[in-house]
Design a protein around this motif. Structure first.
Motif, PDB file in Angstrom:
ATOM      1  N   MET A   1      27.239 -68.258 -22.922  1.00 52.82           N
ATOM      2  CA  MET A   1      26.724 -70.193 -22.478  1.00 52.82           C
ATOM      3  C   MET A   1      26.357 -70.197 -20.808  1.00 52.82           C
ATOM      4  O   MET A   1      26.365 -69.389 -20.064  1.00 52.82           O
ATOM      5  CB  MET A   1      27.718 -70.556 -22.660  1.00 52.82           C
ATOM      6  N   GLN A   2      25.964 -71.392 -20.552  1.00 55.54           N
ATOM      7  CA  GLN A   2      24.809 -71.877 -19.846  1.00 55.54           C
ATOM      8  C   GLN A   2      26.075 -71.584 -18.853  1.00 55.54           C
ATOM      9  O   GLN A   2      26.816 -72.518 -18.701  1.00 55.54           O
ATOM     10  CB  GLN A   2      23.836 -72.558 -19.803  1.00 55.54           C
ATOM     11  N   LYS A   3      25.381 -71.462 -17.268  1.00 54.74           N
ATOM     12  CA  LYS A   3      26.608 -72.154 -16.166  1.00 54.74           C
ATOM     13  C   LYS A   3      25.849 -73.650 -16.188  1.00 54.74           C
ATOM     14  O   LYS A   3      24.923 -73.823 -16.512  1.00 54.74           O
ATOM     15  CB  LYS A   3      25.482 -71.176 -14.753  1.00 54.74           C
ATOM     16  N   LEU A   4      27.183 -74.003 -15.904  1.00 47.19           N
ATOM     17  CA  LEU A   4      26.734 -75.419 -15.547  1.00 47.19           C
ATOM     18  C   LEU A   4      26.934 -76.017 -14.309  1.00 47.19           C
ATOM     19  O   LEU A   4      27.765 -75.323 -13.876  1.00 47.19           O
ATOM     20  CB  LEU A   4      27.920 -76.899 -16.432  1.00 47.19           C
ATOM     21  N   ASN A   5      26.791 -76.895 -14.056  1.00 48.18           N
ATOM     22  CA  ASN A   5      27.487 -77.897 -12.431  1.00 48.18           C
ATOM     23  C   ASN A   5      28.814 -77.894 -11.957  1.00 48.18           C
ATOM     24  O   ASN A   5      28.956 -79.555 -11.978  1.00 48.18           O
ATOM     25  CB  ASN A   5      26.179 -78.664 -12.496  1.00 48.18           C
ATOM     26  N   PHE A   6      29.584 -77.322 -12.476  1.00 48.93           N
ATOM     27  CA  PHE A   6      30.681 -77.491 -11.887  1.00 48.93           C
ATOM     28  C   PHE A   6      31.340 -76.199 -11.246  1.00 48.93           C
ATOM     29  O   PHE A   6      31.059 -75.135 -12.115  1.00 48.93           O
ATOM     30  CB  PHE A   6      31.718 -77.443 -13.963  1.00 48.93           C
ATOM     31  N   PRO A   7      32.901 -76.409 -11.197  1.00 48.99           N
ATOM     32  CA  PRO A   7      33.622 -75.210 -10.031  1.00 48.99           C
ATOM     33  C   PRO A   7      33.683 -74.146 -12.178  1.00 48.99           C
ATOM     34  O   PRO A   7      33.549 -74.245 -12.304  1.00 48.99           O
ATOM     35  CB  PRO A   7      34.423 -75.694  -9.381  1.00 48.99           C
ATOM     36  N   THR A   8      33.523 -72.596 -11.324  1.00 46.63           N
ATOM     37  CA  THR A   8      34.072 -72.283 -11.952  1.00 46.63           C
ATOM     38  C   THR A   8      35.957 -71.886 -12.276  1.00 46.63           C
ATOM     39  O   THR A   8      36.082 -72.200 -11.816  1.00 46.63           O
ATOM     40  CB  THR A   8      33.760 -70.722 -11.656  1.00 46.63           C
ATOM     41  N   CYS A  90      30.599 -86.597 -23.733  1.00 46.72           N
ATOM     42  CA  CYS A  90      30.063 -85.266 -22.540  1.00 46.72           C
ATOM     43  C   CYS A  90      28.756 -84.599 -24.151  1.00 46.72           C
ATOM     44  O   CYS A  90      28.863 -85.530 -24.989  1.00 46.72           O
ATOM     45  CB  CYS A  90      30.991 -83.761 -22.878  1.00 46.72           C
ATOM     46  N   LYS A  91      27.836 -84.062 -23.496  1.00 47.62           N
ATOM     47  CA  LYS A  91      26.442 -83.641 -24.570  1.00 47.62           C
ATOM     48  C   LYS A  91      26.544 -82.908 -24.247  1.00 47.62           C
ATOM     49  O   LYS A  91      26.295 -81.712 -22.841  1.00 47.62           O
ATOM     50  CB  LYS A  91      24.876 -84.348 -23.302  1.00 47.62           C
ATOM     51  N   ALA A  92      25.390 -81.814 -24.703  1.00 46.90           N
ATOM     52  CA  ALA A  92      25.051 -80.810 -23.879  1.00 46.90           C
ATOM     53  C   ALA A  92      23.822 -80.550 -23.337  1.00 46.90           C
ATOM     54  O   ALA A  92      23.402 -81.441 -22.601  1.00 46.90           O
ATOM     55  CB  ALA A  92      24.499 -79.513 -25.811  1.00 46.90           C
ATOM     56  N   PRO A  93      24.162 -79.018 -22.359  1.00 51.85           N
ATOM     57  CA  PRO A  93      23.012 -79.010 -21.516  1.00 51.85           C
ATOM     58  C   PRO A  93      22.081 -79.265 -21.129  1.00 51.85           C
ATOM     59  O   PRO A  93      20.942 -80.330 -20.441  1.00 51.85           O
ATOM     60  CB  PRO A  93      23.469 -78.129 -20.603  1.00 51.85           C
TER      61      PRO A  93
END
Length: 148
Positions: A1-8, A90-93
């Motif tokens: 899955m894609q890296k998101l703009n949230f902490p890990t 929430c939406k998909a990236p």
């Protein structure tokens, strides 16, 4: 899955019949890992770990009726009195956040009357505080941390 703009965050996964599932700690079950679910699970962790909202006040993927239509919200945070503090859409990236997305969460809020709204595709996050008196929302830099 894609890296998101949230902490890990660390997640539990399982693979069943070539479908990967992720454990949802709020719903207490594994759910099929789709791009929108990846965003939802990150957002839940963000609300718990960064914003300090208790798990007991978080609700995920529940049905509501808007204009006689059955809809499902992504995340709701309750106040201790049972009123709604925050709705998260929430939406998909790959889904762009646009006016249609805000119209969707605004329609949900006609029923739910949350004080705050958050819209995210995991890459971009938008936060609003409701101004019910003037029937509009004011954009914020972030949502407030939980306060008792």
């Amino acid at each position: 899955m894609q890296k998101l703009n949230f902490p890990t965050y660390s997640f539990r996964f399982k693979n069943n019949e070539n479908k990967v599932s992720i454990f949802d700690g709020i719903r207490k079950k594994f759910v099929v890992l789709q791009p929108e679910e990846w965003v939802r699970q990150h957002c839940v962790q963000y609300l718990i770990h960064e914003k300090k909202y208790p798990n007991s006040l978080i609700n995920v993927e529940k049905e509501l009726t808007v204009n006689d239509l059955k809809k499902r919200y992504d995340i709701v945070i309750f106040n201790t009195d049972g009123s709604i503090h925050l709705i998260v859409e929430c939406k998909a990236p790959k889904v762009a956040i646009n006016q249609t997305t805000f119209d969707q969460i605004a329609r949900y809020n006609l029923v739910l009357n949350a004080s705050y709204l958050m819209v995210t595709n995991g890459l971009n996050h938008y936060y609003c505080q409701m101004d019910f008196e003037n029937e509009r929302y004011n954009f914020l830099k972030d949502i407030p941390e939980y306060s008792k």
